[in-house]
Write a protein that holds these residues in place. Structure first.
Motif, PDB file in Angstrom:
ATOM      1  N   UNK A   1       0.821  -1.209   0.000  1.00  8.41           N
ATOM      2  CA  UNK A   1       0.000   0.000   0.000  1.00  8.41           C
ATOM      3  C   UNK A   1       0.864   1.273   0.000  1.00  8.41           C
ATOM      4  N   UNK A   2       0.269   2.364  -0.520  1.00  3.97           N
ATOM      5  CA  UNK A   2       0.999   3.633  -0.614  1.00  3.97           C
ATOM      6  C   UNK A   2       1.416   4.133   0.777  1.00  3.97           C
ATOM      7  N   UNK A   3       2.554   4.798   0.851  1.00  3.09           N
ATOM      8  CA  UNK A   3       2.987   5.387   2.133  1.00  3.09           C
ATOM      9  C   UNK A   3       4.470   5.704   2.090  1.00  3.09           C
ATOM     10  N   UNK A   4       4.827   6.954   2.427  1.00  5.54           N
ATOM     11  CA  UNK A   4       6.239   7.360   2.383  1.00  5.54           C
ATOM     12  C   UNK A   4       7.088   6.493   3.306  1.00  5.54           C
ATOM     13  N   UNK A   5       6.475   6.010   4.418  1.00  8.13           N
ATOM     14  CA  UNK A   5       7.244   5.202   5.367  1.00  8.13           C
ATOM     15  C   UNK A   5       7.700   3.884   4.738  1.00  8.13           C
ATOM     16  N   UNK A   6       7.105   3.492   3.618  1.00  9.75           N
ATOM     17  CA  UNK A   6       7.528   2.237   2.967  1.00  9.75           C
ATOM     18  C   UNK A   6       8.755   2.434   2.083  1.00  9.75           C
ATOM     19  N   UNK A   7       9.078   3.699   1.781  1.00  6.21           N
ATOM     20  CA  UNK A   7      10.290   3.997   1.016  1.00  6.21           C
ATOM     21  C   UNK A   7      11.460   4.095   1.983  1.00  6.21           C
ATOM     22  N   UNK A   8      12.613   3.556   1.624  1.00  8.92           N
ATOM     23  CA  UNK A   8      13.774   3.724   2.504  1.00  8.92           C
ATOM     24  C   UNK A   8      14.074   5.227   2.635  1.00  8.92           C
ATOM     25  N   UNK A   9      14.490   5.679   3.850  1.00 15.03           N
ATOM     26  CA  UNK A   9      14.748   7.115   4.051  1.00 15.03           C
ATOM     27  C   UNK A   9      15.709   7.729   3.033  1.00 15.03           C
ATOM     28  N   UNK A  10      16.599   6.935   2.467  1.00 14.61           N
ATOM     29  CA  UNK A  10      17.556   7.511   1.512  1.00 14.61           C
ATOM     30  C   UNK A  10      16.838   8.075   0.276  1.00 14.61           C
ATOM     31  N   UNK A  11      15.565   7.663   0.084  1.00 11.47           N
ATOM     32  CA  UNK A  11      14.782   8.152  -1.064  1.00 11.47           C
ATOM     33  C   UNK A  11      13.726   9.182  -0.649  1.00 11.47           C
ATOM     34  N   UNK A  12      13.759   9.637   0.620  1.00 13.53           N
ATOM     35  CA  UNK A  12      12.653  10.461   1.109  1.00 13.53           C
ATOM     36  C   UNK A  12      12.626  11.889   0.563  1.00 13.53           C
ATOM     37  N   UNK A  13      13.761  12.376   0.019  1.00 12.20           N
ATOM     38  CA  UNK A  13      13.752  13.721  -0.545  1.00 12.20           C
ATOM     39  C   UNK A  13      13.058  13.660  -1.911  1.00 12.20           C
ATOM     40  N   UNK A  14      11.773  13.992  -1.897  1.00 18.65           N
ATOM     41  CA  UNK A  14      10.986  13.813  -3.118  1.00 18.65           C
ATOM     42  C   UNK A  14      11.258  14.911  -4.160  1.00 18.65           C
ATOM     43  N   UNK A  15      12.091  15.896  -3.787  1.00 24.53           N
ATOM     44  CA  UNK A  15      12.545  16.813  -4.836  1.00 24.53           C
ATOM     45  C   UNK A  15      13.651  16.139  -5.656  1.00 24.53           C
ATOM     46  N   UNK A  16      14.340  15.148  -5.036  1.00 23.92           N
ATOM     47  CA  UNK A  16      15.424  14.422  -5.719  1.00 23.92           C
ATOM     48  C   UNK A  16      14.957  13.115  -6.337  1.00 23.92           C
ATOM     49  N   UNK A  17      13.952  12.483  -5.706  1.00 22.79           N
ATOM     50  CA  UNK A  17      13.550  11.148  -6.139  1.00 22.79           C
ATOM     51  C   UNK A  17      12.078  11.111  -6.520  1.00 22.79           C
ATOM     52  N   UNK A  18      11.784  10.467  -7.625  1.00 18.83           N
ATOM     53  CA  UNK A  18      10.384  10.212  -7.982  1.00 18.83           C
ATOM     54  C   UNK A  18      10.147   8.716  -7.866  1.00 18.83           C
ATOM     55  N   UNK A  19       9.174   8.356  -7.025  1.00 11.36           N
ATOM     56  CA  UNK A  19       8.879   6.941  -6.778  1.00 11.36           C
ATOM     57  C   UNK A  19       7.954   6.396  -7.864  1.00 11.36           C
ATOM     58  N   UNK A  20       8.312   5.229  -8.386  1.00 15.31           N
ATOM     59  CA  UNK A  20       7.413   4.496  -9.289  1.00 15.31           C
ATOM     60  C   UNK A  20       7.052   3.210  -8.558  1.00 15.31           C
ATOM     61  N   UNK A  21       5.775   3.027  -8.246  1.00 12.14           N
ATOM     62  CA  UNK A  21       5.347   1.882  -7.422  1.00 12.14           C
ATOM     63  C   UNK A  21       4.915   0.729  -8.314  1.00 12.14           C
ATOM     64  N   UNK A  22       5.443  -0.476  -8.020  1.00  7.41           N
ATOM     65  CA  UNK A  22       5.147  -1.675  -8.813  1.00  7.41           C
ATOM     66  C   UNK A  22       4.764  -2.806  -7.858  1.00  7.41           C
ATOM     67  N   UNK A  23       3.693  -3.498  -8.174  1.00  6.54           N
ATOM     68  CA  UNK A  23       3.280  -4.635  -7.344  1.00  6.54           C
ATOM     69  C   UNK A  23       2.428  -5.567  -8.206  1.00  6.54           C
TER      70      UNK A  23
END
Ligand SMILES: C[S@@+](CC[C@H](N)C(=O)[O-])C[C@H]1O[C@@H](n2cnc3c(N)ncnc32)[C@H](O)[C@@H]1O
Length: 221
Positions: free
Chosen positions: A29-51
């Motif tokens: 399920x969606x949630x920033x806490x599921x991303x490792x903190x090293x990717x938490x700067x969303x100005x630097x990282x764009x998450x693509x979710x796959x399941x």
């Protein structure tokens, strides 16, 4: 001598940095806490979710064992796989890890977390199969859950949560090298977690290892 840029200069510099893509496989399920903190700067990282489970509303519904119809070669900067590879049939593991290497850019990296079977076996020998080892947001977890998947979720009909294989640090490291990664570090951590960081041939491991250490995950023994 050290130099400190002004906030405005920092903002301009951050805006100038290209946003990088992190492919989050087996995202749940969606949630920033599921991303490792090293990717938490969303100005630097764009998450693509796959399941594989459409009910978690990922951007891409497919198996990590075959992402060919969805993700082109060399198009993501990083890949984050947390408690996912143990959900694959064992005969699909090498295919999936090769897919990780295929979709990553030549300077990309994959960060992987899965149960550490050696720690699970130790817990079984010490306290038995069904003693609660820790409490997760999904409820209490026993060694039996770590071996075969969260039984309460599977009992509710979510077969995607079943575990079908397992890893030690030696096995995971070897499989990642065989899949085409050039450099791999593994770490057996507390909490029954086995970690691996796998670098593509043109990656700069030092930069990423430093960023992970700052985020609380050091691969130094
Ligand atoms: C234990 S959950 C982990 C969720 C999230 N990564 C986390 O750590 O909180 C495992 C996830 O893997 C997904 N999954 C299982 N088999 C898969 C496959 N072959 N390909 C992609 N995702 C899969 C499940 O649907 C589920 O969302």
């Amino acid at each position: 001598m050290s130099f400190e840029s002004s906030g405005r200069e920092r903002a301009t510099a951050a805006a100038a940095l290209p946003q990088r893509k992190v492919l989050h496989v087996g995202c749940g399920p969606r949630g920033l806490h599921r991303l490792h903190p090293v990717f938490h700067d969303l100005t630097r990282w764009r998450e693509i979710r796959l399941d594989l489970d459409p009910s978690v509303e990922p951007d891409i519904v497919c198996s990590t064992a075959d992402m060919r119809g969805h993700i082109a070669n060399g198009t993501v900067d990083a890949l984050w796989s947390s408690h996912n590879i143990e959900h694959l049939y064992d005969h699909d593991v090498s295919r999936a890890l090769s897919e990780f290497a295929r979709v990553l850019r030549p300077d990309g990296f994959a960060l992987i977390r899965c149960p550490d079977l050696e720690s699970v076996v130790t817990a079984i020998l010490q306290d038995g199969l069904e003693t609660i080892a820790y409490h997760s947001p999904a409820g209490p977890i026993t060694p039996l859950d770590m071996l075969y998947g969260h039984r309460a979720s599977v009992a509710r009909g979510n077969d995607f949560m079943a575990h079908k294989t397992g890893f030690t640090d030696l096995r995971l490291g070897r499989l990642l090298l065989e899949a085409g990664f050039a450099h791999v570090n593994t770490k057996r951590a507390t909490g029954f977690d086995l970690w691996a960081i796998a670098f593509m041939p043109e990656a700069n491991p030092d930069e990423t290892l430093d960023a992970l250490a700052c985020a609380g995950l050091s691969f130094e023994s």
